[in-house]
Design a protein around this motif. Structure first.
Motif, PDB file in Angstrom:
ATOM      1  N   UNK A  10       6.614  11.157   1.315  1.00 60.51           N
ATOM      2  CA  UNK A  10       6.342  12.352   0.513  1.00 60.51           C
ATOM      3  C   UNK A  10       6.518  12.059  -0.970  1.00 60.51           C
ATOM      4  N   UNK A  11       7.509  11.264  -1.300  1.00 59.89           N
ATOM      5  CA  UNK A  11       7.722  10.871  -2.690  1.00 59.89           C
ATOM      6  C   UNK A  11       6.546  10.032  -3.195  1.00 59.89           C
ATOM      7  N   UNK A  12       6.058   9.112  -2.361  1.00 54.70           N
ATOM      8  CA  UNK A  12       4.888   8.315  -2.736  1.00 54.70           C
ATOM      9  C   UNK A  12       3.664   9.190  -2.929  1.00 54.70           C
ATOM     10  N   UNK A  63       8.158  -2.452  -5.983  1.00 52.78           N
ATOM     11  CA  UNK A  63       8.981  -1.923  -4.892  1.00 52.78           C
ATOM     12  C   UNK A  63       8.723  -0.453  -4.639  1.00 52.78           C
ATOM     13  N   UNK A  64       8.261  -0.126  -3.422  1.00 51.91           N
ATOM     14  CA  UNK A  64       7.957   1.263  -3.064  1.00 51.91           C
ATOM     15  C   UNK A  64       8.965   1.811  -2.069  1.00 51.91           C
ATOM     16  N   UNK A  65      10.246   1.544  -2.338  1.00 53.67           N
ATOM     17  CA  UNK A  65      11.320   2.219  -1.623  1.00 53.67           C
ATOM     18  C   UNK A  65      11.761   3.435  -2.420  1.00 53.67           C
ATOM     19  N   UNK A 107       3.766  -1.597  -7.173  1.00 55.96           N
ATOM     20  CA  UNK A 107       3.328  -2.711  -6.342  1.00 55.96           C
ATOM     21  C   UNK A 107       4.314  -2.892  -5.198  1.00 55.96           C
ATOM     22  N   UNK A 108       3.826  -2.924  -3.971  1.00 53.18           N
ATOM     23  CA  UNK A 108       4.683  -3.031  -2.796  1.00 53.18           C
ATOM     24  C   UNK A 108       4.255  -4.216  -1.941  1.00 53.18           C
ATOM     25  N   UNK A 109       5.205  -5.088  -1.626  1.00 50.84           N
ATOM     26  CA  UNK A 109       4.912  -6.310  -0.872  1.00 50.84           C
ATOM     27  C   UNK A 109       4.391  -6.025   0.531  1.00 50.84           C
ATOM     28  N   UNK A 167      -1.169  11.080 -10.529  1.00 49.70           N
ATOM     29  CA  UNK A 167      -1.974  10.068 -11.218  1.00 49.70           C
ATOM     30  C   UNK A 167      -1.482   8.644 -11.102  1.00 49.70           C
ATOM     31  N   UNK A 168      -0.411   8.408 -10.338  1.00 48.63           N
ATOM     32  CA  UNK A 168       0.106   7.052 -10.199  1.00 48.63           C
ATOM     33  C   UNK A 168      -0.678   6.220  -9.195  1.00 48.63           C
ATOM     34  N   UNK A 169      -0.711   4.927  -9.405  1.00 48.21           N
ATOM     35  CA  UNK A 169      -1.320   3.980  -8.465  1.00 48.21           C
ATOM     36  C   UNK A 169      -0.230   3.340  -7.628  1.00 48.21           C
ATOM     37  N   UNK A 170      -0.458   3.230  -6.317  1.00 48.85           N
ATOM     38  CA  UNK A 170       0.447   2.489  -5.441  1.00 48.85           C
ATOM     39  C   UNK A 170      -0.386   1.449  -4.713  1.00 48.85           C
TER      40      UNK A 170
END
Length: 421
Positions: free
Chosen positions: A212-214, A16-18, A38-40, A221-224
């Motif tokens: 902006x948070x994403x 969830x990328x909220x 992981x974002x649907x 270093x995070x993966x989205x």
């Protein structure tokens, strides 16, 4: 005794990328943990895109009020009511509504208000921490002005704000007469006879903030991974020490620890994790309109259940609570219901010339408490069910949950939100 650093997970996957999911990911990084999100669909595609954008702890009151049952009954006979409940709900929604009704008592509401209070008190601090940590967003400081058709009705909000203050949440406010309201809110109509000015609140553009948070999570270093819609049949499976997450396209991700922050889609497989409190999609609608004079700050229409936020050359108008499938198409009648209820309070606002019409599913829990913490499945956590207050409470929630994951010790503030309650 808190777990030592060697007990902390090395990597965590967040679904969830909220705002809630990304806040959790950001704070996990603060503990030195690698994150994959992981974002649907895409970042901010759900309730984090078109909501009112208020950071309003003084108004973050749980929905399970004693008057909620009467509102539900009225909604069945009034198509323009701010609440929309299907006449023949699905079995899943019927179960949710029954439990919601059981919790809509003075005792149930007070319990939810007191339990949510730590999130409200930490709201502004958590947002400041994100900004100071590199999240490149703009947050505006501004009071919220509530408009009423009578002084008697304004007293209802004053009473509510006093209850909020008794719960330990700052809710400084000033009562206004009709003349003062029009001085402060140039678009207020002659119907407005009283107002309440709620101090110490903020607002932002939710889509811009969430992106902006994403970006900050990525830069650290995070993966989205966007477009990763989980396969409902295999959602998720665990073998040994690892989870396997498979997308509808057959893509596979592995995770040692998992945080599910999937909003109104949280109910998928949740019962198999010991999550007993149902979450329903309470869908909100919004759109942007022009105004013939500037709107200096957020405007609240409690009688219409509508929130208005300054936007470029106008304002964002948000409202309604529609219980329906999170994936259902938008219902134009709900937009018309917002227009019909808000119009009497507005002057110089063209509510018929709308842009950026949006519908988003807000995850509403059946007892007014979010679901945040570990489940019965080792290494699997959930974070959701904040209702209308996912933006206000999201970063504070993410900070607490990240601490729980990193230390393997549950903060006291999260105890009322036990997902297995």
């Amino acid at each position: 005794m808190a777990a030592s650093a060697v007990d902390a997970p090395r990597a965590v996957t967040v679904v969830g990328a909220g705002v809630v999911g990304l806040s959790t990911a950001w704070y996990l990084q603060e503990h030195g943990i690698e994150v994959t999100v992981l974002e649907r669909n895409r970042v901010a595609a759900g309730a984090s895109w078109g909501n009112a954008g208020w950071l309003s702890p003084a108004l973050a009151v749980p929905l399970n009020t004693p008057s909620a049952i009467l509102d539900g009954a009225r909604s069945l006979i009034d198509p323009h009511h701010p609440l929309s409940v299907p006449r023949v709900p699905s079995p899943e929604l019927a179960r949710f509504l029954s439990l919601f009704a059981l919790n809509s008592t003075p005792k149930g509401h007070q319990r939810a208000l007191l339990s949510n209070a730590p999130l409200s008190r930490a709201c502004h601090e958590a947002f400041d921490e994100l900004l100071n940590g590199g999240v490149g967003a703009v947050i505006e400081e501004a009071p919220i002005t509530a408009l009423f058709s009578s002084e008697r009705k304004a007293l209802g909000l004053v009473h509510e704000l006093r209850e909020v203050e008794e719960a330990g949440i700052p809710a400084s406010h000033t009562a206004l007469d009709a003349e003062a309201v029009r001085d402060l809110v140039p678009v207020a109509s002659d119907r407005v006879r009283a107002g309440v000015r709620i101090h110490g609140q903020r607002y932002l553009q939710p889509a811009l903030f969430t992106h902006a948070l994403a970006d900050s999570v990525r830069s650290r270093g995070g993966r989205i991974v966007e477009g990763f819609s989980l396969d409902e049949v295999q959602y998720p499976s665990r073998a040994g020490d690892a989870f396997t997450l498979t997308s509808e396209k057959g893509e596979v991700e592995k995770a040692d620890h998992l945080v599910v922050a999937s909003g109104s889609w949280l109910n998928r497989s949740a019962r198999s994790w010991g999550v007993r409190t149902p979450v329903a999609a309470g869908r909100g609608y919004s759109f942007t309109v022009g105004t013939d004079r500037p709107v200096p700050g957020p405007v609240y229409l409690p009688e219409a259940r509508v929130a208005c936020t300054p936007a470029k050359d106008g304002m964002r108008v948000a409202g309604t609570m529609e219980f329906a499938s999170p994936d259902a198409p938008a219902d134009p009648a709900r937009v018309e219901a917002i227009v019909r209820s808000a119009a009497p309070y507005m002057d110089g606002v063209d509510l018929e010339d709308r842009a950026d019409t949006w519908v988003g599913p807000r995850p509403v829990s059946a007892d007014g408490l979010p679901l945040v913490g570990p489940t019965d499945v080792r290494g699997l956590y959930v974070a959701g069910g904040h209702g209308m207050w996912g933006l206000t409470h999201g970063p504070a929630t993410g900070r607490l949950l990240a601490r729980a994951v990193a230390t393997q010790k549950l903060p006291q503030e999260l105890e009322p939100f036990d997902p297995t309650r």
